[in-house]
Structures are given as structure tokens and as C-alpha cells.
Design a protein around this motif. Structure first.
Motif, mmCIF file in Angstrom:
data_model
loop_
_atom_site.group_PDB
_atom_site.id
_atom_site.type_symbol
_atom_site.label_atom_id
_atom_site.label_comp_id
_atom_site.label_asym_id
_atom_site.label_seq_id
_atom_site.Cartn_x
_atom_site.Cartn_y
_atom_site.Cartn_z
ATOM 1 N N ALA A 24 -12.384 -0.520 4.236
ATOM 2 C CA ALA A 24 -12.545 0.630 4.990
ATOM 3 C C ALA A 24 -11.472 1.385 4.934
ATOM 4 O O ALA A 24 -10.188 0.828 4.972
ATOM 5 C CB ALA A 24 -12.869 0.350 6.410
ATOM 6 N N ASP A 45 11.982 -7.330 7.431
ATOM 7 C CA ASP A 45 13.081 -7.083 6.417
ATOM 8 C C ASP A 45 13.284 -5.612 6.531
ATOM 9 O O ASP A 45 14.828 -5.132 6.678
ATOM 10 C CB ASP A 45 12.924 -7.404 5.045
ATOM 11 N N GLU A 89 10.016 -5.487 -5.196
ATOM 12 C CA GLU A 89 8.910 -6.293 -4.434
ATOM 13 C C GLU A 89 9.192 -7.666 -4.235
ATOM 14 O O GLU A 89 9.388 -8.471 -5.265
ATOM 15 C CB GLU A 89 7.615 -5.866 -5.161
ATOM 16 N N ASP A 147 3.467 0.140 7.617
ATOM 17 C CA ASP A 147 3.698 -0.545 8.794
ATOM 18 C C ASP A 147 5.118 -0.678 9.258
ATOM 19 O O ASP A 147 5.289 -1.169 10.290
ATOM 20 C CB ASP A 147 2.858 -1.914 8.570
ATOM 21 N N SER A 154 0.810 -1.279 0.067
ATOM 22 C CA SER A 154 0.150 -0.042 -0.008
ATOM 23 C C SER A 154 0.923 1.135 0.127
ATOM 24 O O SER A 154 0.825 2.123 -0.854
ATOM 25 C CB SER A 154 -0.986 -0.036 1.087
HETATM 26 C C1 LIG Z 1 -5.898 -8.434 7.158
HETATM 27 C C2 LIG Z 1 -5.870 -6.861 7.232
HETATM 28 C C3 LIG Z 1 -6.980 -6.277 7.278
HETATM 29 C C4 LIG Z 1 -6.883 -4.909 7.037
HETATM 30 N N1 LIG Z 1 -8.001 -4.162 6.999
HETATM 31 C C5 LIG Z 1 -7.738 -2.775 7.005
HETATM 32 C C6 LIG Z 1 -8.882 -1.886 6.731
HETATM 33 O O1 LIG Z 1 -9.941 -2.254 6.554
HETATM 34 N N2 LIG Z 1 -8.525 -0.740 6.835
HETATM 35 C C7 LIG Z 1 -7.632 -0.202 7.027
HETATM 36 O O2 LIG Z 1 -7.406 1.288 6.987
HETATM 37 N N3 LIG Z 1 -6.682 -0.709 7.391
HETATM 38 C C8 LIG Z 1 -6.404 -2.083 7.438
HETATM 39 N N4 LIG Z 1 -5.460 -2.961 7.604
HETATM 40 C C9 LIG Z 1 -4.108 -2.389 7.718
HETATM 41 C C10 LIG Z 1 -3.576 -1.693 6.342
HETATM 42 O O3 LIG Z 1 -3.708 -2.715 5.564
HETATM 43 C C11 LIG Z 1 -1.849 -1.815 6.604
HETATM 44 O O4 LIG Z 1 -1.452 -0.933 7.671
HETATM 45 C C12 LIG Z 1 -1.412 -1.141 5.388
HETATM 46 O O5 LIG Z 1 -1.794 -1.963 4.280
HETATM 47 C C13 LIG Z 1 0.153 -1.369 5.424
HETATM 48 O O6 LIG Z 1 0.762 -1.021 4.074
HETATM 49 P P1 LIG Z 1 2.423 -1.309 4.041
HETATM 50 O O7 LIG Z 1 2.427 -0.921 2.549
HETATM 51 O O8 LIG Z 1 3.102 -0.911 5.266
HETATM 52 O O9 LIG Z 1 2.496 -2.636 4.165
HETATM 53 P P2 LIG Z 1 1.984 -3.806 2.876
HETATM 54 O O10 LIG Z 1 1.042 -3.366 2.247
HETATM 55 O O11 LIG Z 1 1.992 -5.198 3.657
HETATM 56 O O12 LIG Z 1 3.372 -3.974 1.858
HETATM 57 C C14 LIG Z 1 4.587 -4.430 2.369
HETATM 58 C C15 LIG Z 1 5.227 -4.847 0.975
HETATM 59 O O13 LIG Z 1 6.624 -5.064 1.167
HETATM 60 C C16 LIG Z 1 6.851 -6.225 0.446
HETATM 61 N N5 LIG Z 1 8.115 -6.672 1.312
HETATM 62 C C17 LIG Z 1 8.308 -7.222 2.287
HETATM 63 N N6 LIG Z 1 9.782 -7.290 2.926
HETATM 64 C C18 LIG Z 1 10.566 -6.923 1.543
HETATM 65 C C19 LIG Z 1 11.618 -7.029 1.221
HETATM 66 N N7 LIG Z 1 12.723 -7.374 1.960
HETATM 67 N N8 LIG Z 1 12.146 -6.300 -0.159
HETATM 68 C C20 LIG Z 1 11.140 -5.972 -1.036
HETATM 69 N N9 LIG Z 1 9.750 -6.149 -0.674
HETATM 70 C C21 LIG Z 1 9.185 -6.802 0.549
HETATM 71 C C22 LIG Z 1 5.657 -7.210 0.589
HETATM 72 O O14 LIG Z 1 5.781 -8.329 -0.432
HETATM 73 C C23 LIG Z 1 4.634 -6.120 0.466
HETATM 74 O O15 LIG Z 1 3.939 -6.112 -0.628
HETATM 75 C C24 LIG Z 1 -5.522 -4.090 7.574
HETATM 76 C C25 LIG Z 1 -4.350 -5.078 7.580
HETATM 77 C C26 LIG Z 1 -4.616 -6.519 7.489
HETATM 78 C C27 LIG Z 1 -3.371 -7.337 7.603
#
Ligand SMILES: Cc1cc2nc3c(=O)[nH]c(=O)nc-3n(C[C@H](O)[C@H](O)[C@H](O)COP(=O)(O)OP(=O)(O)OC[C@H]3O[C@@H](n4cnc5c(N)ncnc54)[C@H](O)[C@@H]3O)c2cc1C
Length: 551
Positions: free
Chosen positions: A57, A220, A41, A370, A19
Motif C-alpha cells: 500500500a 547513521d 548504499e 525515515d 525508497s
Molecule cells: C515492514 C514495513 C512495512 C511497511 N509497509 C508500508 C506500507 O505498506 N505502506 C507505506 O506507505 N509504508 C510502509 N512502510 C513504511 C515505509 O516503507 C518507509 O517509511 C519508507 O520505505 C522509508 O524509506 P527510507 O528511504 O527512508 O528508508 P529505507 O527504505 O529503509 O532506506 C534506507 C536505506 O539506507 C541504507 N543505509 C542505512 N545506513 C546507511 C549508511 N550509513 N550509508 C549508506 N546507506 C545506508 C539502508 O541500507 C537502506 O537501503 C513500511 C515499513 C516497514 C518497515
């Protein structure tokens, strides 16, 4: 085995195409279409990360006329046990409504009532900030936009190590998890967006990947940032959820905000209309679990509405899961159990320390989502800080030139990878090893914690770090990259035990509960525990940092 390498050049390298990473890439191209944006990725950008496909949401939107960013800061401060930097959270809330309108402009569907009002649900202690979204294609919409804008995406490439030159981050090395090819990306700025540590504790089911959060997230980003010298924080907050038994899929907000009842095992109805996870955890710990979600009393139209969200937007596999268990919401209840423990900045309070500009404590390194700490920012935080990181990294790139990677470090890295590939004799498969590490994390790093257990955790993790280089046979690139993931999990456990030992109080409910210091003590501990690498790479230096308040 020889590790081939290829070099790529970018203005901004983004590690993690979930995201925050997708939104950062889009924003980087919006602010400067001619800059080169590269993404590493680990999975495939079309379906990777917390939003594997859709989501129901945006958990934080301050809709003008309904709530305010100021109310959000007050409300989230309560939900975080006081450990919250106000300016970053204020900024996130302030940009949340324009962000939602932007998504709406891209065709993402946010339902409205007949009067045109958005559907707002109460999940925070004060104020309705959770804005319903119905978009089963959210991730693919983002990914197609990233590709359409000309970003270069390296799928199946795991970020391994940041390149640091003269005190600033100047790119990173990644490894293709299928071929072992190394991708050396020289970049003016790096944005880490690779999620939290989903694979930390073990789920009850015992399945290594049967976790609530995206299983490709193995800390990571925390590892890369820490090893490069950035400060990380909040590792004492080991978080878990209470959701559908065995599948660990989400549904609480979706059902309870739409009138479902929460019952304990004695059939007593939880009165609170929006119970917090902490209050559910407390009930469970009083031996009154398992809890259940009951919808039998709801009208058919409401049940259909809930099924529509659960079986389409969020995790469609739920439909098959419930069918397989013979559960129909009209006649049967949904049993809830605690999930595994995990570390996360979006649901929790763990992450790379960042300021309002998404800047880490290392020049040239930004973080969003995150992997960073914008306390409980959820998807809204990932999107807004993805954008902020891109804006700031673009500006940094305009003031800085490309570095040249240090070939000595690269040779060290290749030598280390070759040594790992030569490790053929061990008897414990990497999967068994991961199981053992995570079982011991459950035993010693998660609550209830105390000094004895946390010291045992450190002893075990030190031992695991040694044994993984002796006892695990590496037969393929697949084994190699699993080994690298498990080493990050071990490091996260060390960081978590160290921070938990330092915080000699209990805070944030059960999630940092120390049985030897059961009380919360604001006079001493209303502050961050900061961790940083010492001069010896194994050393973890601990310091304290005051919370940042609005000026
Ligand atoms: C089941 C679930 C339901 C949720 N529902 C909601 C909701 O309804 N509303 C809301 O507001 N929030 C919700 N959340 C929270 C929200 O989805 C997350 O906070 C947000 O998507 C986090 O985004 P991100 O990019 O940090 O992590 P992510 O979207 O998890 O992306 C991390 C990416 O990094 C990649 N990655 C990991 N390690 C490496 C590496 N070493 N090298 C290259 N790539 C790597 C992974 O493959 C992944 O694609 C939910 C979370 C979960 C788990």
C-alpha cells in the motif's frame, strides 16, 4: 592496516539507496540528466531498505474527489498527538496523487474495482488515504530505473562522516564494509536518506536483527547530521508496533481493513473497525494481551486475497513462517506481540528537522524519508520528499561550486579507524556488546520513562561509548563497521534520553509516557524539542521550536 581512499565527484551525493534515496536519484536525473548523481548504499540497492522487495500500500494518497490534503493534515495531526508541522504534511499529501500516477505509469500495479476506483482503506482517524498497491517487484523496479538513468551506485558503502567546508556540506566519506576502502565523495549537495534507527531496543526473540524495520538502519543518518551540526528533533518518541509474534512482520492494515477480527486474550472482540496501534497497546497494557488476529469467519475468497498479499507482496517469508508454526488462517489465529522500540520519521515523529524544501538547518544538506521529520509520512513521504530533496539540491548545486575536502579531517578519520583496527585485546565481541547496549536501552530509554531511568540511560551510554573503545576486539573490517553502527545506536540512545528528560509531560500515548509526568500539557509542551551538537562534540544542546502552522 592502511585505509586506501579514492575520490569521486558529484553534483548530488545521496546516502542511502532505499525508497527515498532511489526516488531522489531518479528525480535528480529527470530534472537535470547531465548532473552527476552518486549513491552510497550500505547494502545492495536491489534489495535494501524497508521495501526489501515489494509493498502492499501507499499509506497516504489524497485521491481527488475522495479526500483532500486539508483533511489529511487534520487527520494526521490527530494521529501525531498534535506534534506535526502542517506545511510539510500538506505538501506531501498534495503531491501524493501525482506521485501514485507516476508510479502507475512505471508499471506499478494499483488495483481498481469494476468502476475503475482505486482500493482505499481507512487507517487514519479521518478519511480513507491508504491506497492498495500490489507490487512484489517495487524495489527492483526503482533500482533498475536508478541504474538505467546513469546514477553511480556504490553498494556496500556505509556513509560515515559528512564533509563540512565553510559552514556548508560539501560531500561525505564512506567506507566499503567488505574491503575497508574509503570513498571520498566531493559533492555540491548531500541528501541523507538512510532510514531511522531500526536496531534500537531488542526484540523479544533476542535476535539482534529480528526487528520490524530494516536492520541495516542504525541511525547513521541521525548521527552524521548531528555530528555535522544539523538540528534533529522528536527523539523522545520511542515507537513500537504490535504485530506477528516472533517474526515482527507487518499484517495489521492488510488483515483488519479486509474484515479480520482483533481479539484480546479473553476472546473479546475489539469493536473499533480500524483500531490504532495506540488502542491496541492500551489493551495490551491492561494485561489483556496477547491480542490475536482472527480470520476464521471470513469467506475463502477473502482469506485467499489476504494470503496473496502476505505471501507475495510484502514479506514472502511469512508463508514459511506460518507453515512452520502449523497456522492456517481458516482454523487458527495469528498471535500479536509488541515489537522492539525504534526511532523513525516515517512511522513516527523522529528525524532531522526539514522544511518544505527538504532543507535541513545546515546549508547544502537535505534529508528525506525515515531519517527526516515529515511526521508519519510512510512510503508516500519518502517518495514525495525524495523528489523534493532532489529538486532543491539540484537548484542549490546550480548556485554553488564543488568544495575540496579538508585533508586534515580525512587524516584524523583514518587515524581513528587505524586505532580501532589495532584494538585486538578486548573480551566482549561486538555482537555481545550490541546486545548489552540494546538491553540497557530497553531498561532505561523506553516507556514507562522517568527522570531516574533516563539519567541512568545517560550514565550507561557514556560508559558504553568509552568501553566500546577498550573492551571490544576488532578482528576484521566486518567488526569495524559493526562497531561504527553500535556507536550510532549509542548516540541515538543519548539523544533519546536527553529529549525524553526535557519533555516533562506524557505525549503520543505510551510512546513518550513519563510515569513522573503522566499528563499531557499542551500549554507548555505543544512544540518541538530540538537537539544540536555543542562546541564539545559530546555536548547535546537542547532548545524548543514552535510548531509550524499553515499560513
Ligand atoms: C515492514 C514495513 C512495512 C511497511 N509497509 C508500508 C506500507 O505498506 N505502506 C507505506 O506507505 N509504508 C510502509 N512502510 C513504511 C515505509 O516503507 C518507509 O517509511 C519508507 O520505505 C522509508 O524509506 P527510507 O528511504 O527512508 O528508508 P529505507 O527504505 O529503509 O532506506 C534506507 C536505506 O539506507 C541504507 N543505509 C542505512 N545506513 C546507511 C549508511 N550509513 N550509508 C549508506 N546507506 C545506508 C539502508 O541500507 C537502506 O537501503 C513500511 C515499513 C516497514 C518497515
Amino acid at each position: 592496516m592502511e585505509f586506501r581512499e579514492s575520490h569521486v565527484y558529484a553534483d548530488i551525493l545521496i546516502i542511502g539507496g532505499g525508497s527515498a534515496g532511489a526516488m531522489a536519484a531518479i528525480r535528480a536525473k529527470e530534472v537535470n540528466p547531465s548532473q552527476r548523481v552518486v549513491i552510497f548504499e550500505k547494502g545492495h540497492i536491489l534489495y535494501s531498505g524497508c521495501i526489501a522487495r515489494g509493498m502492499d500500500a501507499l499509506n497516504i494518497v489524497a485521491v481527488p474527489g475522495v479526500t483532500t490534503p486539508e483533511l489529511y493534515v487534520e487527520s494526521n495531526g490527530l494521529a501525531c498527538g498534535g506534534i506535526m508541522d502542517e506545511p510539510v504534511n500538506y505538501l506531501m499529501a498534495r503531491r501524493s496523487y501525482p506521485m501514485m500516477k507516476k508510479l502507475e505509469g512505471w508499471g506499478i500495479f494499483f488495483p481498481r474495482d469494476k468502476e475503475g476506483n482505486y482500493e482505499l482503506l481507512q487507517v487514519h482517524p479521518r478519511g480513507k488515504f491508504c491506497l492498495a498497491m500490489k507490487e512484489p517487484e517495487l524495489k527492483t523496479i526503482l533500482a533498475k530505473r536508478v541504474l538505467g538513468l546513469g546514477c553511480q551506485v556504490f553498494n556496500r558503502v556505509m556513509g560515515l562522516q559528512l564533509i563540512v567546508e565553510e559552514g556548508r556540506v560539501a560531500g561525505a566519506v564512506g567506507i566499503n564494509i567488505r574491503t575497508g576502502e574509503l570513498i571520498v565523495c566531493h559533492a555540491k549537495a548531500v541528501i541523507l536518506t538512510c532510514g531511522g534507527t531500526a536496531r534500537f531496543g531488542l526484540p523479544n526473540s533476542g535476535y539482534l536483527y529480528g526487528v520490524y524495520d530494516f536492520p541495516g538502519n542504525t541511525g547513521d543518518g541521525y548521527g552524521m547530521a548531528f555530528r555535522a551540526g544539523a538540528q534533529v528533533t522528536g527523539f523522545e518518541y520511542t515507537l513500537n508496533y504490535y504485530i506477528i509474534k516472533d517474526i515482527n512482520a507487518p499484517l495489521l492494515y492488510i488483515t483488519l481493513t479486509r474484515g479480520a477480527h482483533l481479539l484480546n486474550a479473553m476472546d473479546v472482540h475489539f469493536e473499533d473497525s480500524h483500531p490504532s496501534l495506540q488502542s491496541i497497546a492500551l489493551e495490551y497494557r491492561k494485561d489483556l494481551g496477547p491480542m490475536r488476529v482472527s480470520m476464521k469467519h471470513l469467506p475463502e475468497a477473502k482469506i485467499k486475497e489476504i494470503e496473496d498479499i502476505l505471501f507475495s507482496t510484502e514479506r514472502p517469508v511469512q508463508e514459511r513462517f506460518f507453515a512452520g508454526r502449523g497456522i492456517n488462517f481458516r482454523t487458527g489465529d495469528i498471535e500479536l506481540w509488541p515489537t522492539e522500540f525504534y526511532l523513525c520519521g516515517g512511522h513516527g515523529l523522529t528525524g532531522i528537522f526539514v522544511d518544505e524544501k527538504a532543507t535541513s538547518t545546515l546549508p547544502g544538506l537535505y534529508a528525506a524519508g525515515d531519517v527526516s521529520l515529515v511526521a508519519r509520512g510512510h512510503l508516500s513521504g519518502a517518495f514525495v520528499f525524495g523528489e523534493i530533496a532532489a529538486e532543491e539540491a539540484t537548484e542549490w548545486g546550480q548556485r554553488n561550486t564543488l568544495g575540496t575536502s579538508d585533508p586534515e579531517n580525512l587524516e584524523d578519520l583514518k587515524r581513528d579507524l587505524r586505532q580501532r583496527m589495532d584494538q585486538k585485546d578486548g573480551q566482549v565481541s561486538i555482537e555481545e556488546f550490541e546486545y548489552k547496549v540494546r538491553r540497557l536501552i530497553d531498561d532505561y530509554v523506553t516507556p514507562p520513562k522517568n527522570e531516574y531511568k533516563l539519567k541512568m540511560a545517560l550514565w550507561w551510554m557514556e560508559r558504553f561509548q568509552k568501553e566500546i573503545r577498550e573492551k571490544v576486539p576488532i578482528r576484521s573490517i566486518h567488526d569495524l563497521f559493526k562497531m561504527l553502527e553500535v556507536e550510532n545506536i549509542i548516540l541515538c540512545a543519548r539523544l533519546s534520553a536527553t529529549a525524553s528528560l526535557e519533555r516533562q509531560e506524557s505525549r503520543w500515548g505510551f510512546w513518550h509516557y513519563r510515569s513522573d509526568y503522566p499528563q499531557k500539557d499542551d500549554s507548555k509542551w505543544l512544540k518541538h524539542i530540538m537537539l544540536k551538537r555543542g562546541s564539545d562534540p559530546e555536548e547535546i544542546q537542547v532548545s524548543h521550536r514552535p510548531l509550524t502552522r499553515m499560513r
